[in-house]
Design a protein around this motif. Sequence first.
Motif, mmCIF file in Angstrom:
data_model
loop_
_atom_site.group_PDB
_atom_site.id
_atom_site.type_symbol
_atom_site.label_atom_id
_atom_site.label_comp_id
_atom_site.label_asym_id
_atom_site.label_seq_id
_atom_site.Cartn_x
_atom_site.Cartn_y
_atom_site.Cartn_z
ATOM 1 N N LEU A 1 1.145 -1.109 -0.117
ATOM 2 C CA LEU A 1 -0.366 -0.088 0.054
ATOM 3 C C LEU A 1 1.231 1.471 -0.097
ATOM 4 C CD1 LEU A 1 -2.951 0.962 0.338
ATOM 5 C CD2 LEU A 1 -2.366 1.456 3.221
ATOM 6 N N SER B 1 0.997 6.203 -1.261
ATOM 7 C CA SER B 1 0.122 6.905 -0.767
ATOM 8 C C SER B 1 0.293 7.720 -1.796
ATOM 9 C CB SER B 1 0.795 7.805 0.267
ATOM 10 O OG SER B 1 0.305 7.367 1.742
ATOM 11 N N GLN C 1 4.250 -1.669 5.258
ATOM 12 C CA GLN C 1 3.121 -1.049 4.417
ATOM 13 C C GLN C 1 3.179 -2.109 3.542
ATOM 14 O OE1 GLN C 1 2.389 3.687 5.093
ATOM 15 N NE2 GLN C 1 2.371 2.544 2.945
ATOM 16 N N GLU D 1 -5.064 -2.033 -1.195
ATOM 17 C CA GLU D 1 -6.015 -0.512 -1.212
ATOM 18 C C GLU D 1 -7.286 -1.355 -0.995
ATOM 19 O OE1 GLU D 1 -8.632 2.968 -1.029
ATOM 20 O OE2 GLU D 1 -5.658 2.083 -1.082
ATOM 21 N N PHE E 1 -6.858 -4.113 2.613
ATOM 22 C CA PHE E 1 -6.465 -2.534 4.068
ATOM 23 C C PHE E 1 -8.376 -1.419 3.902
ATOM 24 C CE2 PHE E 1 -2.338 -3.462 3.502
ATOM 25 C CZ PHE E 1 -1.967 -2.654 4.192
ATOM 26 N N THR E 2 -8.967 -1.183 3.529
ATOM 27 C CA THR E 2 -9.529 -0.064 3.738
ATOM 28 C C THR E 2 -11.066 -1.365 3.881
ATOM 29 O OG1 THR E 2 -9.508 0.757 1.331
ATOM 30 C CG2 THR E 2 -11.868 0.627 2.574
ATOM 31 N N THR F 1 -10.412 -2.466 7.856
ATOM 32 C CA THR F 1 -10.605 -1.945 9.306
ATOM 33 C C THR F 1 -11.784 -0.691 9.434
ATOM 34 O OG1 THR F 1 -9.319 0.758 9.380
ATOM 35 C CG2 THR F 1 -9.580 0.848 7.307
ATOM 36 N N LEU G 1 -8.965 6.343 4.571
ATOM 37 C CA LEU G 1 -6.969 5.541 4.603
ATOM 38 C C LEU G 1 -6.096 6.351 3.751
ATOM 39 C CD1 LEU G 1 -5.864 2.685 4.959
ATOM 40 C CD2 LEU G 1 -6.421 1.702 2.672
ATOM 41 N N ARG G 2 -5.558 7.070 3.089
ATOM 42 C CA ARG G 2 -4.840 7.827 2.616
ATOM 43 C C ARG G 2 -3.856 8.613 3.071
ATOM 44 N NH1 ARG G 2 -4.486 10.456 -3.628
ATOM 45 N NH2 ARG G 2 -1.642 10.683 -3.246
ATOM 46 N N ARG H 1 -3.852 8.008 6.804
ATOM 47 C CA ARG H 1 -3.894 8.059 7.498
ATOM 48 C C ARG H 1 -1.830 7.653 8.048
ATOM 49 N NH1 ARG H 1 -7.860 3.237 10.224
ATOM 50 N NH2 ARG H 1 -9.546 4.524 9.089
ATOM 51 N N GLU I 1 -0.177 3.800 11.609
ATOM 52 C CA GLU I 1 -1.053 3.178 11.448
ATOM 53 C C GLU I 1 -1.937 1.938 10.788
ATOM 54 O OE1 GLU I 1 -5.337 5.568 12.524
ATOM 55 O OE2 GLU I 1 -3.897 6.814 11.343
ATOM 56 N N LYS I 2 -1.107 2.326 8.961
ATOM 57 C CA LYS I 2 -0.931 1.061 7.995
ATOM 58 C C LYS I 2 -0.282 0.226 8.593
ATOM 59 C CE LYS I 2 -1.657 5.043 4.615
ATOM 60 N NZ LYS I 2 -1.330 6.708 3.714
#
Length: 327
Positions: free
Chosen positions: A88, A90, A104, A122, A125-126, A129, A264-265, A267, A271-272
């Motif tokens: 993942l 950014s 990540q 993407e 992860f989304t 969480t 998400l982006r 964070r 956190e990721k």
Amino acid sequence: MRVIDMSAPGGPDVLKLAERSRPQITSHEVLIEVAAAGVNRPDCAQRQGTYPPPPGASDILGLEVAGTIVACGDQVSRWKPGDKVCALVSGGGYAEYVSAPEGQCLPIPKSFDMIQAAAIPETFFTVWTNVFESGQLKNGERILIHGGSGGIGTTAVQLAREFGAEVFTTVGKKEAIQALQEIGAHHVIDYKNSDFVKVIKEVTQEKGVDVILDMVGGDYFNRNIEALGYLGRLVQIATLHGTKAEVDLRKIMFKRLTITGSTLRSRSVEEKTRIAQALEKNVWPLFNTGKLKPIIFKTFPLEKAQDAHELMESSAHTGKIVLQVKS
């Protein structure tokens, strides 16, 4: 390196193949030679100028990749050059090389190719969480997933199925109904011809669902409130129909509802990294045993990113769209 660049915000036609220097890595980052990159709706929003990258992130589109690590920062402990990972990021995914924080990155699941691996980060992860952490979905509960035929939707349907939920989902095209049933949706609602609130109340005998994952917003907000049952949780992750809604707060109070949401982006890396660890513990075993896999609709070569965005915005796909960067 080759990248997909854009001179200004606009339609898919602003995406052009270009040349840039390879990114530099920090002490806790790795440099990945990208084999494939996932295409997601936030990429389209960034291209349109409505979703800028966070401070310090690459302005190149692309939030998830799979490839081979070619260099490691001096503080990287888990990975080494030659390791194959999905990650993942950014930004920067639509390129031949991308930097990523070591936390990540995740190992490519057994028997997965690079295309499949690039379709994981993407959406998984989304969904993890938002559905299982914020939404607290539990075994035996009911969940409504809006936009079931997209990358987020097909991911959420499969994960909810594997963790024992009764799955409702909405779609806008009849040809997606069977595909979603095949991956675990118990109730697929064609929202163009049926009222999802009415269907849910009929199927659940007025009890409603426990969790709703919504990326629509706007006029869906109050309908979601109606579809939720007692102690229900609404998790908002996008606002395709608008950012505002007028609501009767008493309905939230009487049902004791929880309304939350996230992006998400933006964070932190910490956190990721934590989410990545949760995925490796809870989801990677399902990948490795073949119980779970991303649904790939179509791949495009990197230079055809414009065509990939046109397909994404047409909503004609069921599953993920992926760019093949390295053949």
